[in-house]
Design a protein around this motif. Structure first.
Motif, PDB file in Angstrom:
ATOM      1  N   LYS A 360      40.241  90.013  75.017  1.00 20.42           N
ATOM      2  CA  LYS A 360      40.085  90.603  73.697  1.00 20.42           C
ATOM      3  C   LYS A 360      41.006  91.808  73.520  1.00 20.42           C
ATOM      4  N   GLN A 373      38.980  97.164  66.324  1.00 17.41           N
ATOM      5  CA  GLN A 373      38.965  96.314  67.530  1.00 17.41           C
ATOM      6  C   GLN A 373      39.615  97.048  68.694  1.00 17.41           C
ATOM      7  N   TYR A1649      28.112  81.056  66.589  1.00 20.79           N
ATOM      8  CA  TYR A1649      29.203  81.928  67.031  1.00 20.79           C
ATOM      9  C   TYR A1649      30.035  81.328  68.150  1.00 20.79           C
ATOM     10  N   ASP A1650      29.763  80.082  68.545  1.00 21.38           N
ATOM     11  CA  ASP A1650      30.631  79.495  69.555  1.00 21.38           C
ATOM     12  C   ASP A1650      30.650  77.979  69.386  1.00 21.38           C
ATOM     13  N   ASP A1689      36.072  83.758  61.954  1.00 25.50           N
ATOM     14  CA  ASP A1689      36.633  84.964  62.584  1.00 25.50           C
ATOM     15  C   ASP A1689      37.393  84.661  63.864  1.00 25.50           C
ATOM     16  N   ASN A1690      36.786  83.861  64.719  1.00 25.55           N
ATOM     17  CA  ASN A1690      37.424  83.617  66.011  1.00 25.55           C
ATOM     18  C   ASN A1690      37.987  82.204  66.093  1.00 25.55           C
ATOM     19  N   GLU A1693      40.193  81.031  69.080  1.00 21.53           N
ATOM     20  CA  GLU A1693      39.531  80.642  70.339  1.00 21.53           C
ATOM     21  C   GLU A1693      38.880  79.274  70.168  1.00 21.53           C
ATOM     22  N   HIS A1694      38.148  79.099  69.056  1.00 18.78           N
ATOM     23  CA  HIS A1694      37.332  77.892  68.907  1.00 18.78           C
ATOM     24  C   HIS A1694      38.179  76.629  68.827  1.00 18.78           C
TER      25      HIS A1694
END
Length: 1717
Positions: A360, A373, A1649-1650, A1689-1690, A1693-1694
């Motif tokens: 991160k 961040q 969230y994942d 948002d992520n 990554e996903h």
């Protein structure tokens, strides 16, 4: 070393402060500490033998606590035990002064702190005295504890059962949790917690009060009584480990069930608790690991090998916490909690937590758009710095990240973003402290024994030089953009703003860290660069100049010789050159270049003193040129230069802070710096380089003082004697030079000396001061007399405030300055602890801090020795200075006054007993007889009495003689000519004074000596006389009477009654004109009556003799034959004189229910008690009261005042007035009744609020006061009271019903119910008569409830009577009566509890009552039609049908369920379940407030019931009922089952999880309702399923997935042609297909969230149904849009989880036109 020390000391010290051994004068300390210890032991022992608590014992215990701060526990074990025993005796002295007790107790706690030093064999203290003390302070008369110290086995089962059986979170539950947590922590592995673990975790989860489900009400008491997180954390971390490690499984469950609450998008009042849990749990586990693996073994129980945490346990623990912590990094509450958690997790498993944080951090450094961040990730990296660097076998690649991180952090030094700039400085400083910045790349060719990792690091280290230079460029850019011209308009202030000063601090400390850690080669390049920057530009001296000078100072400090060689000649030449012209010295504005060079020079000279000596001639010459400059800015800089030169040569301080002793200037062959990355300092080989003033330096200091200070002193002396004129500016300049000389050379000058002032305090113990050696041998004082005569300035130019400020500073320094200031020391101590916390290693302990930190701590220890100066002798010099300060404190200008007052308060706290000398001088100014006092002096004097926050308060000293002077003076000052109440500031001052005295005054002990009793009496007379004088003079405003009566009421004590004149004064004040005075008099009179209370005789009785039943073995609580005689029996009430005398009355309600007290004491029969007071046997005080209260006029006036209104609508029943009447009737029995009766009659007939309240207060006082009256008197009393109360209660109004309730509750509290049978029978007479309307009925019930609730379990007969009276009346029409009945029912069933060891109660049982009610509710359960709220017209007489009656009954029952939800101890689950089907039938589905009362109440009841705590055996019952209802025909009911289930499961999560069958049942129920024919129910089932998956209650397994996929494939029937009639009822197939889609959708939404492994496939399955018929299409769209929203948002990554083909489909779906359709 230890042996030698033991020889010098004569003992082996317990545990001393190690840092003392590293001081430069360490060898002298053992002798010194021994002398001081001997002094303390001798004098303390002597003071105790002489019983001189004050001042002897107090002073020497203070010295002992100072000794602890200086040397730690540097005494032998025997002494340690003796000190503890002595202080324990002191603390438990009976009737000890509260403030003394506090100071003794603090010291005792400090001595007991390090548990491992004293084992149980060394020290054993009796617990009883402490328990008695605790009781006497809380003034409780409860029974004594049973013997309990045989170990926890005695109480563990009993308390644990009690805890497990209580459902409604009473206030004491938190204390139990605390007890269990401590037990678990002290006995890891000895208590078997397994059977309780699910229950424990369920309760912990409940105590977070998380919002769950769709609509939820929280019972307010759950919010106030939740557990303390600290206890929870300790408990969990102590139960971890063991063979099965069951707790870890539950902990995984706990974190996975609350993980989503940590996501940054969530926020609420519960968040703080969750963050605390996150922050403290790892710390607690680290503490436990340290105890198991690294701590020196001592007598404390070790953890058995079977229960120690294994490496696997630690890994599991870190894994379970990783997810929530990584989410919490970006939380709304800031990243601090997460950073602390990560710091501790990284100590245990760096390889698990550092990589994800690095992942991160790198992107955060690149991004420009999200600065928060960066701040969050950097603060987490700072905490993990040491774990990253030390690498170790688990995480060897750690150090390789250092250089990339450092280089990428540089852009953070950004002039436009302040917080980013500061965190970057902190980050760079942290990493460079740990890493030597040495270029080792050449080692690659010279050494061949390097590992792969080391070679990599060596080649990387070539970048260090680059890093340093780039950092400097960044800093120069920062400085350029913050010059004054850039940042301010001309007109604004020239000082630095707060932000700028923070940046300056960050910049200078980071730069100096970097240079300290550099190799010489890199340093030289950097020095060259900074020198060029500083000398080729000219900076303004306020902002930019300060920053540049700081950077130069940092360079000079690291390597003084090299740096001074460049800077000093340059600056001195420039200054000499620029001042060559004669006129310069008289210019008002100086040339910028000159100022800049002066500033630069003054900062560069703050270095090692001996390196300055070669340049002394140049420096002194410069000083002579510049000190007499006319321009203020110029001579201030010159004064700084003088101060710094003196300071550098005169002080003792360490000169190097490098992370490795000896620096890095060694050839690479012998020493490879990369081996020292992240290495902690070694406490035993610190090799601190001290600067200690040499003889040469000392000579130089005195030479400078002679040359520059003496002439100034002479000029000021002449000016003060009036021989020489000086302008104001000249005076200020001279004072400035004097002050800076003092600041520079303060540590060299001997302390002020002279004759001591004696006779302030009589004492038989020596009160000498202790001198500490601080590394300076004082030479002969060459300064001569040094006090400037102030009077001259004060008389001639009192408005020259600047010079006066300078003088105040000089006086302060003369008294307290030994080379460092207290406030600077405090802030450094704070920052030291902060830095230590941010990079300490709690796992290994043993002070493994970084070398620089350890050196800093040693220096702080040195300064502490200079600053600890309490308890100094008070000498004549000090007396003069204090008088000067007092004069300044009462001068004309307020700024001068306040500065002087602050110095004065500090001084008052420093010298022993000087307050006694100063107080009279302050009070002179308040004397009414003096006419020359100005208002300013008067105000100044009041401020001096008031004192500052946390300092001494003269008006409130703990000393009779001082109070005897100050209090009367304050009261008298009302007559002073300077006092004007027109000025609000003076009024405020008097208020503050009175307020502070009231807040801080603690009763002063009288029994120090006999004489103080006499002193107390004289004092009271004096104060009283003052007040009376004032009343006669009649011009003192009542404000001062108010203050006076306030002071007098503080003097009420429980061990010495007030003298009669004071009693008279208070009695007369009861009828004073001013309300405030009356209020104080009422409170005081209640106290006086308590003082005059005659003691009663008590005798022990045995409960078995009375009941005739022998008590059973073991613990049996509740209603049993043995305590039956305590209960109320209508057939055997005492109704004659004889019965009354033979009865054994037990007043305390709680005795006998659980168990009997050891000795049951009851009052002796009337014959043995003292006689009632009669006129002959009264003492003078009692006589005064008697005469007034039998006087009809006095009573008439008093009652008139008491029945006045104070604040309309705000008044309540006043307990103080009740105490007054209770006291009167208790002490004088019925002597005053005849006078009061007519008044009471009159008041009771008047229905006004204030009159009713007055009569209620009198009645409550009468009933409680008649406790010991004879039977005839009591009977007569009730004959009079009963009709009176009947009348009053029939006049009851909205305003007064609460007061009557309080009156009856107060009268019944702690009284035997059999004594009050008249009252109870009257209240029971038929509360719901219906006369006077519904309101009066409700009020009568309220009053009755007040009386019965106080009696708890002792009136079962009355409760049964009441219940059978109420049951037929449950179908009330009126809402207020229904609510009241609901509340009364709660109290009727309150005693029906299922606690362990408790017999079933004789009071009414819920089960029987519910059965009777259900039979009446039959008609509602049978029909299917909707239940409407039938409103019947008032006049609709005649029998209504059963159904209407049942509905009304139901309304009352609902009120009862709601009322008992928060109050009762345990919930009657089986009975409530019988009512559930009915509630589900009524409760509405939508959240709409327009529903009628019935539906709203039903909904509330369901919400409250679903939150209830269930016992394991109740869960199957509840599920069975829910299954039945889920099959009901009303879809509302089926829908409500789901909402009920959501909340119930979450609030009982771990209890249900521990029952496999229950989990299966829930799962089956939800999946069944997914296929419900009603659309709303299906959707709710999907939401419920998703929630259960999200909190890991159900797991997403293959069987579930295949089930849903199969359902999805259900074929749909072909669509009919347009023309024909469309089917409105959905076909079975459609429902099944929809159920499958909903199931998939629930699984996808359950991980917002994942992206788990199964997710991509399900998304593909789902996308196939995008074009199905409604409602399927809608569901798919909603799911996709939600997926997009939560994963947006992520997304980077996903994305990794999907294959390319899947991504194509997905992108198409998420952005396809249908998405917008």
């Amino acid at each position: 070393m230890k042996k030698e020390q033991a020889e010098i000391l004569g003992f082996v010290p317990q545990k001393e402060i190690v840092y003392n051994k590293l001081l430069p004068y360490a060898e002298k300390l053992d002798r010194e500490s021994n002398d001081i210890l001997a002094q303390i032991k001798g004098n303390l022992g002597r003071a105790v033998q002489l019983r001189e608590l004050w001042p002897g014992v107090l002073l020497w215990t203070r010295k002992l606590s100072t000794y602890l701060r200086l040397y730690g526990r540097k005494f032998s074990k025997e002494d340690h035990v003796l000190f503890i025993k002595l202080l324990y005796e002191l603390v438990t002295i009976p009737k000890l002064d509260v403030s003394m007790m506090q100071s003794f107790a603090r010291l005792l706690i400090n001595l007991l702190k390090k548990k491992e030093l004293l084992s149980q064999d060394d020290l054993e203290l009796p617990w009883r005295p402490l328990y008695d003390l605790y009781e006497s302070i809380l003034y409780s008369k409860t029974e004594h504890l049973e013997q309990h110290h045989k170990g926890f086995k005695l109480w563990f089962d009993e308390l644990m059962d009690l805890w497990v059986s209580v459902q409604n979170l009473p206030a004491w539950e938190g204390n139990l949790v605390n007890l269990f947590a401590r037990l678990a922590n002290d006995n890891i592995g000895y208590v078997n917690w397994d059977p309780y673990i699910p229950k424990i975790f369920t309760r912990i989860l409940r105590s977070f009060n998380l919002p769950v489900g769709t609509s939820q009400m929280v019972i307010p008491r759950y919010l106030t009584n939740s557990y303390d997180i600290g206890h929870v954390v300790l408990w969990i971390s102590s139960m971890l480990g063991g063979p099965q490690n069951q707790v870890q499984k539950q902990l995984n469950g706990l974190f996975s069930s609350i993980a989503s609450f940590y996501h940054p998008s969530n926020n609420g009042r519960w968040l703080m608790k969750l963050m605390k849990l996150l922050q403290r749990l790892p710390a607690s586990v680290v503490r436990r690991l340290h105890r198991e693996r690294y701590k020196k073994p001592c007598w404390i129980t070790p953890v058995p090998a079977s229960h120690r945490l294994t490496d696997q346990d630690v890994t599991d623990f870190v894994e379970s916490m990783k997810q929530p912590v990584l989410m919490a990094m970006f939380s709304k509450t800031g990243s601090m909690d997460a950073a602390q958690a990560l710091q501790n997790l990284a100590l245990m498993r760096p390889e698990l937590v550092i990589p994800p944080v690095l992942e991160k951090t790198y992107p955060a450094m690149e991004t420009l758009t999200e600065p928060h961040q960066l701040t969050a990730t950097l603060s987490c990296m700072i905490g993990m710095a040491r774990s990253l660097l030390s690498g170790g076998r688990h995480y060897p690649e750690g150090p390789a990240h250092v250089l990339p991180l450092l280089m990428r952090a540089l852009p953070g030094v950004d002039p436009n973003d302040f917080s980013k700039c500061m965190i970057t400085f902190q980050f760079i400083a942290t990493f460079t402290t740990l890493v030597p910045l040495v270029d080792c790349s050449s080692a690659l060719h010279e050494k061949n024994d390097l590992t792969e990792m080391e070679r990599e690091l060596c080649s990387a280290s070539a970048e260090f030089e680059d890093f340093v230079l780039q950092f400097m460029d960044r800093c120069f850019a920062l400085i350029d953009s913050s010059t004054l011209e850039q940042t301010r308009e001309e007109t604004e202030t020239e000082k630095m703003t707060h932000l700028e000063s923070l940046v300056e601090l960050g910049l200078s400390s980071t730069f100096s860290t970097i240079l300290t850690q550099c190799s010489m080669e890199i340093f030289k390049v950097a020095l060259e660069k900074v020198f060029n920057f500083a000398t080729t530009n000219i900076f303004e001296t306020r902002v930019a100049g300060r920053m540049v000078a700081d950077m130069c100072r940092a360079a000079a400090k690291c390597h003084p010789a090299e740096s001074l060689r460049l800077f000093v000649p340059h600056c001195c030449n420039a200054i000499t050159h620029l001042t060559a012209n004669e006129d310069v010295s008289n210019e008002e504005e100086l040339d910028k270049e000159l100022l800049w060079n002066l500033q630069l020079l003054s900062e560069v000279t703050r270095v090692d003193g001996e390196k300055l000596l070669p340049y002394r001639t140049q420096l002194v010459q410069t000083l002579q040129l510049t000190l007499r400059l006319r321009c203020k800015q110029g001579y201030t800089l010159a004064c700084n230069l003088l101060h710094h030169i003196l300071r550098s040569t005169a002080l003792t301080y360490p000169t190097d802070y490098c992370s490795v002793p000896g620096g890095f200037n060694r050839p690479l062959q012998e020493y490879l710096p990369i081996k020292d990355w992240g290495r902690p300092g070694d406490l035993w080989n610190l090799e601190i380089q001290w600067h200690v003033p040499s003889t040469e330096e000392t000579a130089f200091v005195f030479y400078v003082l002679d040359l520059l200070l003496q002439p100034e002193l002479q000029r000021l002396q002449k000016y003060a004697q009036g021989e020489q004129e000086m302008s104001r500016d000249d005076v200020l300049q001279s004072l400035c030079i004097v002050q800076h000389c003092l600041l520079g050379a303060g540590s060299m000058l001997p302390p002020l000396d002279g004759p001591t002032i004696t006779g302030l305090v009589p004492s038989m113990v020596s009160l000498e001061e202790t001198k500490l050696y601080i590394g300076v041998d004082y030479g002969k004082p060459k300064l001569g007399k040094f006090t400037v005569k102030l009077y001259y300035i004060l008389e001639h130019s009192e408005d020259d405030t600047k010079s006066l400020f300078a003088i105040i500073k000089i006086i302060s320094d003369l008294m307290h300055f030994r080379g460092s200031h207290k406030h600077e020391f405090d802030s450094r101590w704070k920052s030291f602890t902060l830095v230590k916390k941010s990079i300490e290693n709690r796992l290994h302990g043993k002070k493994q801090h970084i070398r620089a930190l350890l050196i800093d701590r040693v220096l702080l220890q040195h300064e502490l020795r200079k600053l600890l100066v309490e308890g100094c002798e008070y000498k004549t010099v000090h007396q003069d200075l204090l008088r000067d300060l007092l004069r300044l404190s009462t001068s004309t200008y307020s700024q001068v006054r306040s500065k002087a007052q602050n110095v004065l308060f500090t001084a008052l706290g420093t010298y022993n007993f000087c307050c006694r000398d100063i107080t009279p001088r302050v009070l002179e100014l308040l004397e009414p007889t003096r006419t020359d006092v100005t208002q300013q002096q008067f105000k100044g004097a009041l401020y001096c009495l008031l004192g500052n926050h946390g300092g001494v308060c003269l008006a409130n000293l703990h000393d009779w003689e001082c109070i005897a002077q100050t209090w009367p003076a304050i009261v008298r000052s009302g007559l002073s000519s300077a006092m004007s109440l027109e000025k609000p500031s003076i009024v405020r001052l008097f208020d503050d004074l009175a307020d502070k005295v009231h807040r801080q005054y603690e009763t002063i002990g009288i029994d120090f000596t006999v004489s103080s009793v006499a002193c107390f009496l004289i004092f009271v007379h004096k104060l009283w006389y003052n007040v009376v004088c004032q009343q006669e003079l009649e011009q003192g405003p009542w404000k001062f009477e108010h203050i006076a009566i306030g002071f007098l009421s503080l003097l009420l004590r429980d061990d010495y009654p007030l003298p009669a004149p004071a009693v008279l004064f208070f009695v007369q004040s009861l009828n004073h004109d001013a309300l405030v005075v009356r209020k104080m008099a009422i409170a005081a009179m209640a106290g006086i009556l308590k003082q005059l209370k005659r003691p009663r005789k008590k005798i022990p009785v045995s409960p078995c003799d009375i009941s005739g039943v022998t008590e059973p073995e073991g613990l049996v609580a509740g209603d049993r034959p043995g305590n039956d005689w305590l209960q109320y029996h209508g057939d055997s009430l005492p109704s004659t004189q004889q019965d009354w005398d033979n009865f054994c009355f037990v007043e305390k309600t709680h005795w006998g229910y659980y168990c009997w007290p050891k000795k049951l004491m009851v009052y002796a029969p009337a014959a043995e008690q003292p006689k009632d007071l009669s006129a002959e046997n009264m003492n003078e005080r009692e006589r005064v009261i008697y005469d007034h209260f039998t006087e009809p006029m006095f009573i008439k006036q008093l009652i008139e005042f008491l029945s006045l209104e104070d604040r309309k609508g705000k008044d309540k029943f006043n307990p103080r007035r009740f105490c007054l009447f209770k006291g009167l009737f208790r002490n004088y029995s019925d002597a005053f009744l005849p006078v009061l009766k007519p008044h009471m009659e009159r008041l009771a007939n008047d229905s006004h609020e204030s009159t009713q309240r007055c009569v209620a207060e009198i009645i409550a006082g009468l009933v409680r006061g008649s406790k010991h009256w004879s039977f005839s008197k009591v009977e007569a009393l009730w004959k009079f009271l009963i009709p009176l109360m009947r009348r009053a209660l029939s006049n009851i109004t909205v305003e007064t019903y609460a007061d009557w309730g309080t009156c009856v509750a107060t009268a019944c509290e702690s009284r035997d119910p059999r004594k009050l049978h008249w009252l109870l029978e009257m209240l029971m007479e038929c509360p719901l008569s219906g006369e006077g309307g519904s309101f009066v009925d409700a009020c009568h019930l309220y009053v009755l409830q007040g009386g019965l609730a106080q009696q708890e379990w002792r009136v079962p007969e009355l409760l049964h009577r009441l219940l059978s009276y109420l049951e037929p009346k449950l179908t009330q029409v009126y809402k207020n009566v229904r609510e009241r009945i609901g509340s009364v029912l709660t109290y009727i069933f309150m005693i029906d509890v299922s606690l362990p060891y408790t017999q079933p109660t004789k009071s009414p049982h819920i089960a029987e009552f519910t059965e009777r009610i259900l039979s009446q509710l039959k008609p509602l359960l049978e029909g299917d039609e909707e239940i409407q709220n039938h409103v019947v017209e008032e006049n609709g007489v005649g029998e209504q049908d059963e159904r209407t009656q049942a509905i009304r009954l139901l309304k009352t029952v609902l009120k009862w369920l709601m009322a008992s939800a928060g109050r009762s101890f345990s919930t009657a689950v089986p009975q409530q379940l019988q009512l559930l089907p009915l509630l589900f039938k009524i409760a509405p589905v939508e959240n709409d407030d327009s529903y009628d009362e019935l539906k709203r109440d039903a909904k509330t009841c369901l919400s409250l019931m679903s939150q209830g705590l269930l016992y394991p055996e109740q869960i199957p019952m509840v599920l069975k009922v829910l299954h039945e209802i889920a099959g009901s025909s009303s879809w509302h009911a089926r829908f409500s089952v789901l909402t009920y289930l959501q909340i119930m499961v979450f609030y009982n999560l771990f209890t249900i999880l521990s029952n496999e069958q229950a989990v299966q049942d829930v799962r089956a129920l939800v999946i069944r309702l997914l296929e419900d024919e009603q659309l709303e129910v299906r959707e709710m089932a999907a939401t419920t399923l998703s929630g259960f998956l999200q909190c890991n209650f159900l797991a997403m397994d293959a069987s579930m997935q295949t089930h849903f996929e199969a359902l999805c494939k259900t074929k749909l029937p072909k669509k009919r042609k347009r023309g024909s009639v469309v089917d409105t009822i959905p076909s079975v197939d459609l429902v099944r297909r929809h159920a499958g889609v909903l199931g998939l959708s629930a699984c996808i939404l359950s991980s917002p969230y994942d992206v788990p492994t199964w997710m991509p496939q399900l998304l593909m399955d789902l996308s196939a149904h995008l074009n199905d018929t409604q409602p399927i299409e809608m569901t798919v769209k909603k799911t996709l849009s939600n997926f997009r929203r939560t994963h947006h948002d992520n997304w980077l990554e996903h994305k990794q989880q999907f294959t390319d083909d899947q991504l194509v489909v997905l992108t198409d779906l998420l952005v396809s036109p249908c998405y917008y359709a």
